[in-house]
Design a protein around this motif. Structure first.
Motif, PDB file in Angstrom:
ATOM      1  N   VAL A  10      44.097  34.428  42.084  1.00 26.10           N
ATOM      2  CA  VAL A  10      43.680  34.028  43.434  1.00 26.10           C
ATOM      3  C   VAL A  10      42.249  34.489  43.693  1.00 26.10           C
ATOM      4  O   VAL A  10      41.420  33.745  44.212  1.00 26.10           O
ATOM      5  CB  VAL A  10      44.643  34.598  44.507  1.00 26.10           C
ATOM      6  N   LYS A  11      41.957  35.718  43.312  1.00 27.89           N
ATOM      7  CA  LYS A  11      40.633  36.291  43.534  1.00 27.89           C
ATOM      8  C   LYS A  11      39.563  35.501  42.787  1.00 27.89           C
ATOM      9  O   LYS A  11      38.514  35.188  43.340  1.00 27.89           O
ATOM     10  CB  LYS A  11      40.638  37.749  43.082  1.00 27.89           C
ATOM     11  N   ARG A  12      39.840  35.157  41.549  1.00 35.40           N
ATOM     12  CA  ARG A  12      38.877  34.411  40.748  1.00 35.40           C
ATOM     13  C   ARG A  12      38.505  33.093  41.422  1.00 35.40           C
ATOM     14  O   ARG A  12      37.354  32.676  41.396  1.00 35.40           O
ATOM     15  CB  ARG A  12      39.465  34.148  39.355  1.00 35.40           C
ATOM     16  N   GLY A  13      39.477  32.456  42.024  1.00 39.91           N
ATOM     17  CA  GLY A  13      39.233  31.171  42.654  1.00 39.91           C
ATOM     18  C   GLY A  13      38.531  31.245  43.997  1.00 39.91           C
ATOM     19  O   GLY A  13      37.993  30.252  44.472  1.00 39.91           O
ATOM     20  N   THR A  14      38.543  32.416  44.624  1.00 41.48           N
ATOM     21  CA  THR A  14      37.956  32.517  45.962  1.00 41.48           C
ATOM     22  C   THR A  14      36.660  33.328  46.011  1.00 41.48           C
ATOM     23  O   THR A  14      35.912  33.224  46.971  1.00 41.48           O
ATOM     24  CB  THR A  14      38.952  33.147  46.950  1.00 41.48           C
ATOM     25  N   LEU A  15      36.391  34.116  44.995  1.00 45.39           N
ATOM     26  CA  LEU A  15      35.202  34.969  44.997  1.00 45.39           C
ATOM     27  C   LEU A  15      33.922  34.144  45.112  1.00 45.39           C
ATOM     28  O   LEU A  15      33.014  34.481  45.863  1.00 45.39           O
ATOM     29  CB  LEU A  15      35.175  35.846  43.744  1.00 45.39           C
ATOM     30  N   GLU A  16      33.863  33.040  44.393  1.00 50.34           N
ATOM     31  CA  GLU A  16      32.688  32.169  44.443  1.00 50.34           C
ATOM     32  C   GLU A  16      32.464  31.644  45.860  1.00 50.34           C
ATOM     33  O   GLU A  16      31.339  31.641  46.358  1.00 50.34           O
ATOM     34  CB  GLU A  16      32.901  31.011  43.471  1.00 50.34           C
ATOM     35  N   LEU A  17      33.529  31.232  46.513  1.00 49.13           N
ATOM     36  CA  LEU A  17      33.445  30.754  47.896  1.00 49.13           C
ATOM     37  C   LEU A  17      32.926  31.863  48.815  1.00 49.13           C
ATOM     38  O   LEU A  17      32.059  31.628  49.665  1.00 49.13           O
ATOM     39  CB  LEU A  17      34.812  30.264  48.367  1.00 49.13           C
TER      40      LEU A  17
END
Length: 113
Positions: A10-17
């Protein structure tokens, strides 16, 4: 899979955002981003995560970087979101809002008889 594995995905997918969202408000240097994101443990990042991500976003044209002197401190490399980065962030934000609404709706789903 355990909860730490799921949290990592989950973190990997939202960190960029999260990074692009912060940079849309002001320019940051890398370690400053690490410190700010540390306020929210779910999206906190260390140097081994942050700097490769900043390099990739720069290479893809979403960010630009520049060096700035800071009084008696060493020069710092700041990151600035580009117009392409703003467009990418806008698209990501629309998808994020749709995703979170859908997940909330599913979690609150009650079958009607």
């Amino acid at each position: 899979m355990n909860i730490d594995d799921w949290k990592s995905q989950v973190k990997r997918g939202t960190l960029e955002l999260c990074i692009l969202s912060l940079l849309s408000k002001k320019d940051f240097y890398g370690y400053e981003l690490i410190e700010v994101l540390g306020s929210w443990s779910i999206v906190s990042a260390n140097e081994n995560t942050m700097y490769p991500l900043l390099r990739r976003l720069t290479k893809e044209g979403y960010l630009e970087s520049y060096w700035q002197e800071n009084n008696d401190l060493p020069k710092r490399k700041y990151y600035h979101i580009t117009d392409l980065g703003i467009r990418y962030l806008t698209e990501m934000t629309v998808l994020w809002k749709t995703l979170t609404k859908s997940v909330n709706d599913i979690q609150n789903y009650k079958e009607e008889f």
